[in-house]
Enzyme design. Structure first.
Site, PDB file in Angstrom:
ATOM      1  CB  ALA A 118      36.097  31.460  38.533  1.00  0.00           C
ATOM      2  CB  SER A 119      32.720  27.642  38.096  1.00  0.00           C
ATOM      3  OG  SER A 119      33.538  27.679  36.948  1.00  0.00           O
ATOM      4  CD  GLN A 122      37.614  31.051  46.965  1.00  0.00           C
ATOM      5  OE1 GLN A 122      36.458  30.770  46.647  1.00  0.00           O
ATOM      6  NE2 GLN A 122      37.924  31.488  48.193  1.00  0.00           N
ATOM      7  CB  VAL A 123      42.858  34.455  42.691  1.00  0.00           C
ATOM      8  CG1 VAL A 123      44.260  35.043  42.849  1.00  0.00           C
ATOM      9  CG2 VAL A 123      42.803  33.570  41.455  1.00  0.00           C
ATOM     10  CE  LYS A 137      43.253  29.167  38.311  1.00  0.00           C
ATOM     11  NZ  LYS A 137      43.647  29.151  36.863  1.00  0.00           N
ATOM     12  CG  ASP A 272      40.692  33.705  27.656  1.00  0.00           C
ATOM     13  OD1 ASP A 272      39.937  34.277  26.851  1.00  0.00           O
ATOM     14  OD2 ASP A 272      40.427  33.573  28.871  1.00  0.00           O
TER      15      ASP A 272
END
Length: 545
Positions: A118-119, A122-123, A137, A272
């Site tokens: 992602a921005s 990252q994982v 992460k 979320d």
């Protein structure tokens, strides 16, 4: 001297980067005709074209339906942040800088291909030296400076942006950017997420059907988060769950029950809860990704319960009181307008049975009422609205026959009975009964005094009258037309009197001054009649359309 030159070179490089990025942003805005307005779809397109950093900012903006209109939030919620992964060499650099040792001193292996990118981070899947499978992460290198730069550039662009279109006229964009930066900073601090995991695990430690990934605190820093690897079944994989013998209806009930517990008992909830953040493993519901959490104080929870009670009783005054206690004012509040809006809200939802109420829709309607009346809801409440919408979406595929309101009402009732202090409640009610009895004894005397004043002609009544906007406009128009009519009448009478004299000069055999008066009066009357006919035609044409 060499150090000074290096500093100047770095400053110049940063300045050139900012100038280049500013020009790039300006070109994207120009291409999308920003001066013609910013619709929800246009805003989403602009953020996608500006790149992953702005996509992340858009995702943060979508959380704030208390600031942005709902249609903008809905458009931004669809933004995806899958971006090109950073090279593994940079991943290794971030890990070793955070751990201050070689990754081989902690990991026996790590997959170079990330599970997701992602921005912000990252994982990667990895294995510790003791054999535990974990996910790591890793924050993108330099992302903090990049986002700080872009937020600063956006502030500059907002100051240059003309006041054209929906968005800038409806919200304070500088305030939105400040809020976005605050949230982004929190998301970039992985120690904050680690604290969230610890608190969430503590709150749910006695719930046998809830699981949370184990946190490896010794390897977690502000830029690296290490957690247990969870190989679970996504909660929306209905066929897989049925194949393994799970009861989806039971999972749905437990999911809602636990979420209501998080909100009403803990005051700390997952904000979320989309299917990617909830899975099933070994008969337990596993909550993932604690980067976005909501929080409600005990006072806010009590006010919200009072609001639910007022809806059930259809008590507008009680609901208005709860709303005013819960919200902050950011402009002049018209209490009469607020009362009318809440009355319409109760007419819509108060007549429904508890099981028929759509909670996310009802909360969104309330939030729209708050915004239109210059009332700002606490951030925790807006996060709750988002969370409820996601839970409702989870239930659509998992167990569509479950109604969240029924479970919530039952849970709130249980919580109330568990928390209530009957001794304090009895004491409070006895005090109220005593005060009411004392005032009741005084009523005959007060009535007699009022009657005596009335008979003596000494009574006075104070009235405060408020008129609505349309009625005020009607009164203003009527008075204006009356005054103009009186002026025209005066002109006609005065001109007629002048015409009976031999005043010079004359025009068409009558005094010129009298002729001028008749002309002005006739033109004014013709103007009023023409204006009246045009207004009537426009109203009639508008109704037909």
């Amino acid at each position: 001297m060499a150090k000074t030159n290096t500093t100047n070179t770095n400053t110049t490089t940063r300045s050139n980067d900012n100038s280049s990025r500013f020009k790039e942003i300006r070109e994207v805005l120009k291409k999308n005709h920003i001066t013609r307005g910013v619709s929800p779809e246009k805003l989403r397109t602009i953020l996608e074209e500006l790149g992953p950093t702005y996509v992340k900012l858009g995702q943060i903006m979508s959380l704030h339906s208390d600031i942005l209109p709902k249609r903008y939030c809905d458009a931004l919620m669809d933004l995806t942040s899958d971006v090109t992964p950073m090279p593994f060499s940079e991943v290794k650099e971030v890990l070793e800088k955070s751990w201050m040792c070689s990754i081989n001193d902690i990991l026996s292996s790590i997959e170079e291909t990330p599970l997701g990118s992602a921005s912000i981070a990252q994982v990667h899947k990895a294995v510790l030296l003791n054999g535990d499978e974990v996910v790591i992460k890793v924050q993108r290198k330099g992302i903090y400076d990049i986002m700080a730069r872009d937020i600063g550039l956006l502030h500059r662009l907002v100051s240059l942006m003309p006041k054209i279109g929906d968005l800038k006229n409806m919200v304070d964009l500088d305030m939105v950017l400040d809020e976005m930066w605050t949230v982004a900073q929190q998301e970039m601090d992985f120690l904050k997420e680690a604290a969230n995991i610890t608190e969430f695990a503590h709150n749910n430690k006695d719930v046998v059907y809830i699981g949370i990934p184990e946190l490896y605190k010794e390897y977690t820093t502000d830029r690296v988060l290490v957690m247990e690897y969870i190989d679970g079944i996504p909660i929306n994989a209905i066929d897989k769950l049925n194949e393994l013998g799970y009861d989806c209806h039971e999972i749905g009930q437990k999911l809602v029950n636990n979420f209501i517990k998080q909100v009403m008992e803990d005051g700390f909830f997952h904000a979320d809860p989309h299917p990617g953040n909830i899975c099933i493993r070994d008969g337990k519901i596993i909550w993932l990704d604690m980067g976005m959490m909501g929080r409600l104080t005990e006072q806010q929870r009590r006010i919200m319960i009072r609001g639910v009670e007022s809806i059930a009783l259809r008590d507008i005054s009680m609901l208005e009181s709860a709303v005013m206690d819960l919200c902050d004012e950011f402009g002049p509040v018209d209490r009469a307008q607020l009362y009318e809006n809440l009355r319409d809200f109760l007419n819509k939802y108060g007549a429904l049975s508890m099981g028929s109420v759509n909670i996310p829709e009802a909360m969104q309607d309330l939030m729209d009422i708050m915004k239109s009346n210059y009332l700002a809801l606490p951030h925790g409440v807006t996060m709750l609205a988002r969370g409820l919408a996601h839970i409702e979406g989870d239930l659509v595929s998992l167990a569509p026959d479950i109604n969240m309101f029924d479970i919530a009402a039952s849970r709130v009732g249980e919580t109330y009975l568990e928390d209530v202090d009957f001794k304090a409640e009895i004491k409070t009610n006895l005090k109220r009964l005593y005060r009411s009895t004392s005032k009741g004894i005084e009523l005959p005397g007060l009535a007699a005094d009022a009657l005596k004043e009335y008979l003596k002609g000494e009574s006075r009544t104070n009235l405060r009258l408020q008129i609505s906007g349309p009625f005020a406009e009607l009164v203003y128009t009527s008075v204006r037309n009356l005054v103009i009519g009186m002026c025209i009448t005066g002109l006609l009478i005065g001109s007629a009197i002048i015409c009976t004299t031999d005043m010079e000069p004359k025009f068409f055999g009558i005094p010129f001054l009298g002729f001028l008066g008749f002309a002005i009066a006739s033109l004014s009357a013709a103007f009023l009649i023409l204006r009246f006919m045009i207004i009537r035609w426009l109203k009639k044409h508008k109704i037909k359309n």
